[in-house]
Design a protein around this motif. Sequence first.
Motif, PDB file in Angstrom:
ATOM      1  N   ASP A 208       0.838  -1.209   0.000  1.00 43.92           N
ATOM      2  CA  ASP A 208       0.000   0.000   0.000  1.00 43.92           C
ATOM      3  C   ASP A 208       0.874   1.260   0.000  1.00 43.92           C
ATOM      4  N   GLN A 209       0.748   2.046  -1.064  1.00 42.61           N
ATOM      5  CA  GLN A 209       1.549   3.266  -1.198  1.00 42.61           C
ATOM      6  C   GLN A 209       1.228   4.264  -0.092  1.00 42.61           C
ATOM      7  N   SER A 210      -0.026   4.273   0.372  1.00 44.33           N
ATOM      8  CA  SER A 210      -0.437   5.211   1.425  1.00 44.33           C
ATOM      9  C   SER A 210       0.331   4.970   2.719  1.00 44.33           C
ATOM     10  N   ILE A 211       0.575   3.698   3.035  1.00 48.84           N
ATOM     11  CA  ILE A 211       1.339   3.368   4.238  1.00 48.84           C
ATOM     12  C   ILE A 211       2.795   3.775   4.062  1.00 48.84           C
ATOM     13  N   MET A 212       3.338   3.536   2.882  1.00 55.14           N
ATOM     14  CA  MET A 212       4.738   3.905   2.621  1.00 55.14           C
ATOM     15  C   MET A 212       4.943   5.413   2.765  1.00 55.14           C
ATOM     16  N   GLU A 213       3.937   6.185   2.344  1.00 57.10           N
ATOM     17  CA  GLU A 213       4.075   7.648   2.359  1.00 57.10           C
ATOM     18  C   GLU A 213       4.139   8.212   3.770  1.00 57.10           C
ATOM     19  N   ILE A 214       3.464   7.573   4.735  1.00 55.27           N
ATOM     20  CA  ILE A 214       3.464   8.123   6.099  1.00 55.27           C
ATOM     21  C   ILE A 214       4.380   7.333   7.041  1.00 55.27           C
ATOM     22  N   ALA A 215       4.990   6.259   6.534  1.00 52.20           N
ATOM     23  CA  ALA A 215       5.937   5.498   7.361  1.00 52.20           C
ATOM     24  C   ALA A 215       7.161   6.359   7.641  1.00 52.20           C
ATOM     25  N   ASP A 216       7.712   6.249   8.851  1.00 55.38           N
ATOM     26  CA  ASP A 216       8.941   6.983   9.137  1.00 55.38           C
ATOM     27  C   ASP A 216      10.177   6.116   8.932  1.00 55.38           C
ATOM     28  N   HIS A 217       9.956   4.851   8.573  1.00 56.11           N
ATOM     29  CA  HIS A 217      11.074   3.940   8.326  1.00 56.11           C
ATOM     30  C   HIS A 217      10.624   2.945   7.258  1.00 56.11           C
ATOM     31  N   ILE A 218      11.355   2.861   6.158  1.00 50.27           N
ATOM     32  CA  ILE A 218      11.018   1.951   5.071  1.00 50.27           C
ATOM     33  C   ILE A 218      12.150   0.954   4.861  1.00 50.27           C
ATOM     34  N   ILE A 219      11.780  -0.327   4.853  1.00 50.37           N
ATOM     35  CA  ILE A 219      12.732  -1.401   4.570  1.00 50.37           C
ATOM     36  C   ILE A 219      12.229  -2.112   3.315  1.00 50.37           C
ATOM     37  N   ARG A 220      12.998  -2.051   2.249  1.00 52.55           N
ATOM     38  CA  ARG A 220      12.578  -2.636   0.976  1.00 52.55           C
ATOM     39  C   ARG A 220      13.369  -3.924   0.726  1.00 52.55           C
ATOM     40  N   LEU A 221      12.633  -4.972   0.379  1.00 51.76           N
ATOM     41  CA  LEU A 221      13.233  -6.279   0.139  1.00 51.76           C
ATOM     42  C   LEU A 221      13.129  -6.681  -1.332  1.00 51.76           C
ATOM     43  N   LYS A 222      14.080  -7.473  -1.757  1.00 55.41           N
ATOM     44  CA  LYS A 222      14.029  -8.093  -3.076  1.00 55.41           C
ATOM     45  C   LYS A 222      14.779  -9.412  -2.997  1.00 55.41           C
ATOM     46  N   ASP A 223      14.105 -10.490  -3.377  1.00 53.58           N
ATOM     47  CA  ASP A 223      14.721 -11.820  -3.378  1.00 53.58           C
ATOM     48  C   ASP A 223      15.381 -12.159  -2.047  1.00 53.58           C
ATOM     49  N   GLY A 224      14.725 -11.794  -0.941  1.00 54.60           N
ATOM     50  CA  GLY A 224      15.215 -12.167   0.381  1.00 54.60           C
ATOM     51  C   GLY A 224      16.332 -11.320   0.935  1.00 54.60           C
ATOM     52  N   SER A 225      16.638 -10.197   0.262  1.00 60.90           N
ATOM     53  CA  SER A 225      17.698  -9.310   0.727  1.00 60.90           C
ATOM     54  C   SER A 225      17.171  -7.886   0.877  1.00 60.90           C
ATOM     55  N   VAL A 226      17.767  -7.111   1.789  1.00 61.70           N
ATOM     56  CA  VAL A 226      17.400  -5.703   1.954  1.00 61.70           C
ATOM     57  C   VAL A 226      18.101  -4.886   0.868  1.00 61.70           C
ATOM     58  N   VAL A 227      17.307  -4.193   0.039  1.00 62.44           N
ATOM     59  CA  VAL A 227      17.892  -3.353  -1.018  1.00 62.44           C
ATOM     60  C   VAL A 227      17.745  -1.874  -0.686  1.00 62.44           C
ATOM     61  N   GLU A 228      16.938  -1.564   0.339  1.00 66.55           N
ATOM     62  CA  GLU A 228      16.797  -0.176   0.798  1.00 66.55           C
ATOM     63  C   GLU A 228      16.403  -0.191   2.264  1.00 66.55           C
ATOM     64  N   ASN A 229      17.039   0.672   3.061  1.00 66.41           N
ATOM     65  CA  ASN A 229      16.733   0.777   4.481  1.00 66.41           C
ATOM     66  C   ASN A 229      16.904   2.249   4.847  1.00 66.41           C
ATOM     67  N   ARG A 230      15.816   2.991   4.897  1.00 73.87           N
ATOM     68  CA  ARG A 230      15.926   4.435   5.104  1.00 73.87           C
ATOM     69  C   ARG A 230      14.836   4.940   6.036  1.00 73.87           C
ATOM     70  N   ARG A 231      15.136   6.071   6.664  1.00 73.41           N
ATOM     71  CA  ARG A 231      14.169   6.751   7.517  1.00 73.41           C
ATOM     72  C   ARG A 231      13.673   7.989   6.776  1.00 73.41           C
ATOM     73  N   ASN A 232      12.358   8.188   6.787  1.00 79.27           N
ATOM     74  CA  ASN A 232      11.771   9.370   6.139  1.00 79.27           C
ATOM     75  C   ASN A 232      11.931  10.616   6.978  1.00 79.27           C
ATOM     76  N   ASN A 233      11.930  10.413   8.310  1.00 79.93           N
ATOM     77  CA  ASN A 233      12.044  11.551   9.223  1.00 79.93           C
ATOM     78  C   ASN A 233      13.216  11.316  10.160  1.00 79.93           C
ATOM     79  N   PRO A 234      14.421  11.626   9.729  1.00 79.88           N
ATOM     80  CA  PRO A 234      15.609  11.345  10.544  1.00 79.88           C
ATOM     81  C   PRO A 234      15.524  12.031  11.898  1.00 79.88           C
TER      82      PRO A 234
END
Length: 234
Positions: A208-234
């Motif tokens: 859900d894009q709506s959840i991603m937009e207000i999340a303060d921490h996003i962890i993106r996975l691909k094929d069982g590995s983390v490809v992105e790990n960032r905070r929206n509001n440091p």
Amino acid sequence: MAIIELENVKKNYQLGKTEVPALQGVSFKIEKGDFVSIVGPSGSGKSTILNLLGCIDTASSGVVKINETATSELTDMDLTRIRRQSIGFIFQTFNLLPTLNVYENIEFPLLLKNRKISRQDKKKQKEYIDHLVEEVGLTGRENHRPSELSGGQRQRVAIARALVTQPQIVLADEPTANLDSKTGEEIIDLMKRINRELQTTFIFSTHDQSIMEIADHIIRLKDGSVVENRRNNP
């Protein structure tokens, strides 16, 4: 302080004679009060991570820590206690008990946690359940069964049920997947408000894009590995 920490976590599943890797060396930290979105395509490992964090499954290797304690060092009884007392679960299919009404569905985790309690504590529990019913906007529907509720109302019951044990962490697996967009936004807003007010850590597996937009921490996975790990509001 990190409430959750994964260190080089790997998880393999046996499919017949073949070993299938679900997670391949995943590492990240989640702070208390975070509103986290774990995203990625189907099969990327999102549900596997929720199962590990919910103490439903164990890692093949690596370390999963909850409150600085490695779950691999805990007994089955300890893991059950953590699930009942420290973690709330919200599912995309709601998972409500059809024979119980709204109030009883919310109360159910407390019955598992405390089989025998005093009359005074029972009164406090009722006051807290009544408070949660009001918080999720279901006052007046306490005696309705799930079949008498809309999808959005069922998810509100599921949220209240997840919160009734006052957990530190709530794990939500695609909580808006079976809702229309307007209802989904209302549910997200409700969870974000609870996150702010109670400092409950919310961790979502979602597309859900709506959840991603207000999340303060996003962890993106691909094929069982983390490809992105960032905070929206440091």
